[in-house]
Design an enzyme around this catalytic site. Structure first.
Site, PDB file in Angstrom:
ATOM      1  N   GLY A   1      -9.109  -3.549  -3.878  1.00 27.80           N
ATOM      2  CA  GLY A   1     -10.151  -4.647  -3.225  1.00 27.80           C
ATOM      3  C   GLY A   1     -11.563  -4.336  -3.765  1.00 27.80           C
ATOM      4  O   GLY A   1     -12.465  -5.115  -4.199  1.00 27.80           O
TER       5      GLY A   1
ATOM      6  N   ASP B   1       0.615  -1.353   0.053  1.00 26.59           N
ATOM      7  CA  ASP B   1      -0.050  -0.173   0.186  1.00 26.59           C
ATOM      8  C   ASP B   1       0.845   1.378   0.107  1.00 26.59           C
ATOM      9  O   ASP B   1       0.718   1.991  -0.966  1.00 26.59           O
ATOM     10  CB  ASP B   1      -0.942  -0.024   1.174  1.00 26.59           C
ATOM     11  CG  ASP B   1      -1.969   1.220   1.228  1.00 26.59           C
ATOM     12  OD1 ASP B   1      -2.895   1.141   0.345  1.00 26.59           O
ATOM     13  OD2 ASP B   1      -1.504   2.296   1.775  1.00 26.59           O
TER      14      ASP B   1
ATOM     15  N   ALA C   1      -4.779   2.349  -1.142  1.00 26.06           N
ATOM     16  CA  ALA C   1      -4.419   1.318  -2.337  1.00 26.06           C
ATOM     17  C   ALA C   1      -5.129   0.149  -2.166  1.00 26.06           C
ATOM     18  O   ALA C   1      -5.797  -0.411  -3.216  1.00 26.06           O
ATOM     19  CB  ALA C   1      -3.009   1.086  -2.539  1.00 26.06           C
ATOM     20  N   ASP C   2      -4.774  -0.813  -1.053  1.00 25.97           N
ATOM     21  CA  ASP C   2      -5.296  -1.833  -0.852  1.00 25.97           C
ATOM     22  C   ASP C   2      -6.822  -1.789  -1.096  1.00 25.97           C
ATOM     23  O   ASP C   2      -7.644  -2.690  -1.835  1.00 25.97           O
ATOM     24  CB  ASP C   2      -5.172  -2.464   0.670  1.00 25.97           C
ATOM     25  CG  ASP C   2      -3.788  -2.979   0.587  1.00 25.97           C
ATOM     26  OD1 ASP C   2      -3.072  -3.610  -0.167  1.00 25.97           O
ATOM     27  OD2 ASP C   2      -3.131  -2.637   1.807  1.00 25.97           O
ATOM     28  N   ILE C   3      -7.604  -0.945  -0.229  1.00 30.06           N
ATOM     29  CA  ILE C   3      -8.898  -1.173  -0.157  1.00 30.06           C
ATOM     30  C   ILE C   3      -9.727  -0.759  -1.429  1.00 30.06           C
ATOM     31  O   ILE C   3     -10.418  -1.304  -1.844  1.00 30.06           O
ATOM     32  CB  ILE C   3      -9.408  -0.190   0.895  1.00 30.06           C
ATOM     33  CG1 ILE C   3      -8.967  -0.842   2.346  1.00 30.06           C
ATOM     34  CG2 ILE C   3     -10.809  -0.015   0.796  1.00 30.06           C
ATOM     35  CD1 ILE C   3      -9.257   0.081   3.600  1.00 30.06           C
TER      36      ILE C   3
END
Lengths: 331, 379
Positions: free
Chosen positions: A176, A143, A171-173
């Site tokens: 996803g 991230d 970035a991760d969220i």
């Protein structure tokens, strides 16, 4: 109520946050989500991505936030019998997710081409850091690192700050979130065609999309760089007074508001020099400097929430700022 | 290539960013998205510009968010227009609006009324704070919701004022979550014919964004504290953060101090153990920061790659745009305005389907551009 995705089976091979947050959302919507974990160690999130708050079983609160409402199935992918069982599961699954670096699933014999042979209607979703091609593809898609290369760190904070990352794993969220969008669109299309799809998202492209408004500005204004506000930076492209200000006893947030209205409201002659709306952008730093001095002395925010004051017929957006433990604040 | 949402008809009664960015994603995935706009005023976002950039009669910002859609003009105070809208609703699969609670009810376009026209519709409403409670009618504006959700205490370092995320994260995330639920509801609707009411709010989306923080807070009762130095995620230990080098900045993600010290080769750093990474977070970060100042970015990045450490350079947009890592993505697309002539460059959809990047070069519609055509083809 029958849940939106109640008959959907998801095999989630992913680790950490990006992929697992996609699995979490699918589970929230009613899908059955089975985490496929490495025997012995499990999702590396159990050990590596931790806060200093541990639950009774010694595991991190973060892992539990991300993986509630799922099942766990352990597997040793190097063992053939174990792999055969996984392949059997794959024939029954609607969706399969992973976020390994490019090439890893191919080495395990679980890449899309192979999986498609086993189950032509599967929706195969994968998240990478930087896409499947190019010289960054093998670099760690983490991230903070993706925030760092995407330019995002020049948008938050004020001019005097170093590049400032967003303090949440955006970035991760977002990757996803985008993966769930693509996977569900593919399931919908499968209802027409019977065929599955490969759905790919990268954290880098997700952060570019997140910046689409301001990046489009940059791409069309001759590549002018964003300039953060000198005072109380909140958005590099929005005029004064937009920002969070310290008051005598707390903080307030002000969104868009005409400066002359603020001048009357606060009874501040100095502010009434800014009647031209162009100045609210061009002279935003001096206006905000002035406002921060005024608010610090004149305004007590706790217990005095200023909500959308329709003063002089102009809506203004102000609110006191909240924090996780704002128990003194009454609304 | 056939796009996954071909055949899906979406009516967008929405303005600014939250609702329209949901419509944009659905359009990118193949849906036909029709903006319902007031015949004279149009969507309010048409007049909202950043840096005074315009394309034809609408802002560049509007053109960015609303490319690949159609415009249908209707006055919701006009009985005839309302009748037309009801006929359009009967044909639609999805309706999205982001008015404040009460507005669609007044127009007789609330879920119950719409359901009576079209029982299988996916009706999506985006609000600031939900439809109940003392905040229901308050302005659902991004910065204010960031302020009220605690989010501003995640970013910046300890001594900084609460610092908002410098983009419309509440609007953007809520719109993107709406897309997730719309698609799930369409899947169910396809199976059993049932419609769905979806209610999302900016506030709930921003609470969800912080789910790791809330879960940790609920377990410990302790507020997460931003690091005093180089904060990047308040729940994480040293060395996590962005640091200055002699000629730029690098980002260092999670790793043990011992791993990091392969690259740093510092005696000082060896005096800290892995047990110190939370309790001496700031002390350790200061040590690292001092050491990194001695050499340029390239020096550190090369070392990081040798030891496969989770470290990357910090780039601004100009540096990013010239990097091969960006160029290989082919993220940009050119769009000609609907009146022809002028072109703008914008980004594409971030999702790839069956190895295809999704481009859609169709411009944002002029106000009222498709009204006649839609009446002829759909009504």
């Amino acid at each position: 109520m029958n849940r939106l995705l109640e008959d959907i089976l998801v095999l989630d091979f992913s680790q950490f946050l990006s992929g697992p947050s996609a699995g979490l959302r699918l589970a929230d919507m009613g899908a059955r989500v089975i985490k496929i974990e490495k025997e012995g160690t499990g999702d590396i999130c159990r050990q590596l991505y931790v806060s200093d708050v541990k639950l009774e079983d010694g595991e991190s609160t973060i892992f539990h936030a991300i993986n509630r409402n799922k099942e766990s199935y352990c597997v040793d992918v190097k063992d053939e019998a174990s792999l055969a069982k996984i392949k059997k599961l794959i024939t029954k699954a609607d969706v399969m997710l992973h976020n390994f670096r490019p090439g890893v699933m191919k080495r395990l014999g679980l890449d899309y081409e192979t999986v498609k042979e086993l189950n032509p209607s599967i929706v195969y979703g994968e998240i990478s850091g930087y896409g499947e091609e190019g010289e960054w593809k093998a670099l760690p898609g983490q991230d903070l690192l993706v925030q760092a290369v995407s330019g995002l760190t020049y948008l938050s904070g004020s001019l005097h700050h170093q590049p400032m990352p967003m303090g949440v794993a955006v970035a991760d969220i977002l990757a996803g979130t985008h993966l769930v969008q693509g996977a569900l669109a593919a399931i919908l299309s499968r209802l027409n065609t019977g065929e599955g799809s490969l759905v790919q998202v990268s954290m880098f492209e997700s952060l570019l999309d997140f910046q689409f408004e301001v990046l489009t500005c940059f791409l069309n204004d001759g590549n002018e760089m964003p300039v953060r506000n000198a005072v109380n930076g909140a958005h590099a492209y929005i005029a004064a007074p937009y920002g969070i200000y310290k008051t005598a006893d707390g903080f307030i947030a002000i969104a868009m508001a005409p400066i002359p209205v603020l001048a009357k409201l606060l009874n501040e002659a100095a502010l009434s020099n800014y009647n031209d709306p162009n100045d609210w952008f061009n002279k935003r730093d001096e206006i905000k400097e002035l406002l921060s001095k005024i608010f610090l002395i004149k305004l007590r925010s706790i217990g005095c929430v200023l909500w959308s004051l329709s003063i002089f017929g102009v809506p203004m957006f102000m609110t006191t700022i909240n924090c996780l433990q704002a128990k003194d604040i009454k609304y | 290539m056939k796009l996954p949402l071909e055949g899906v008809l979406v009516l967008e009664f929405a303005q600014y960013l939250s609702g329209p960015c949901a419509g944009l994603r659905l359009a990118d995935l193949g849906a036909r998205v029709i903006k319902i706009e007031h015949p004279e005023k149009g969507e309010a976002g048409r007049k909202l510009s950043i840096k005074n950039l315009w394309l034809d009669d609408s802002s560049l910002l509007f053109n960015t968010i609303n490319r690949n859609k159609e415009s249908f003009a209707a006055d919701m105070n006009n009985a005839e227009d309302m009748e037309t809208l009801r006929r359009l609703i009967a044909r639609a699969h999805v309706l999205i609006h982001n008015f404040r609670p009460g507005v669609m009810e007044k127009r007789m376009l609330d879920y119950e009324s719409v359901k009576a026209i079209n029982p299988s519709i996916v009706y999506t409403q985006i609000s600031g704070y939900g439809s109940k409670g003392p905040w229901a009618k308050k302005p659902g504006q991004d910065l204010l919701v960031q302020a009220l959700s605690g989010l501003a205490f995640t970013t910046g370092s300890y001594e900084d004022n609460p610092t908002p995320l410098g983009l419309g994260i509440g609007d953007y995330l809520c719109g993107n979550q709406a897309v997730q639920f719309i698609l799930a509801a369409l899947i169910r609707s396809r199976k059993n014919g049932k419609g769905t009411l979806l209610e999302l709010s900016l506030l709930e989306s921003l609470i969800d964004l912080q789910f790791e923080f809330f879960t940790t807070y609920f377990a410990s009762g302790k507020m997460p504290e931003r690091a005093h130095h180089h904060n990047a995620h308040s729940l994480l230990s040293a060395p996590y953060g962005i640091y200055k080098t002699s000629d730029g900045f690098i980002a260092i993600a999670m790793m043990s101090l011992q791993q990091l010290n392969k690259m740093m080769e510092s005696q000082v750093l060896t005096q800290f153990s892995e047990g110190d990474v939370f309790s001496k977070r700031d002390e350790i970060k200061v040590v690292i920061a001092d050491l990194l100042l001695h050499h340029p970015n390239d020096f550190w990045i090369q070392k990081a790659q040798i030891f496969d450490l989770w470290i990357m350079p910090v780039l601004n947009w100009k540096q990013m745009k010239t990097s091969k890592g960006y160029q290989v993505l082919e993220m940009e697309q050119e769009i000609a305005s609907s009146k022809g002539g002028k072109k703008i460059t914008t980004t594409r959809c971030p999702i790839r389907i069956n190895n295809k990047k999704l481009y859609a070069g169709k411009a944002a519609p002029a106000l009222n551009e498709h009204t006649q055509q839609i009446k002829q083809s759909l009504l």
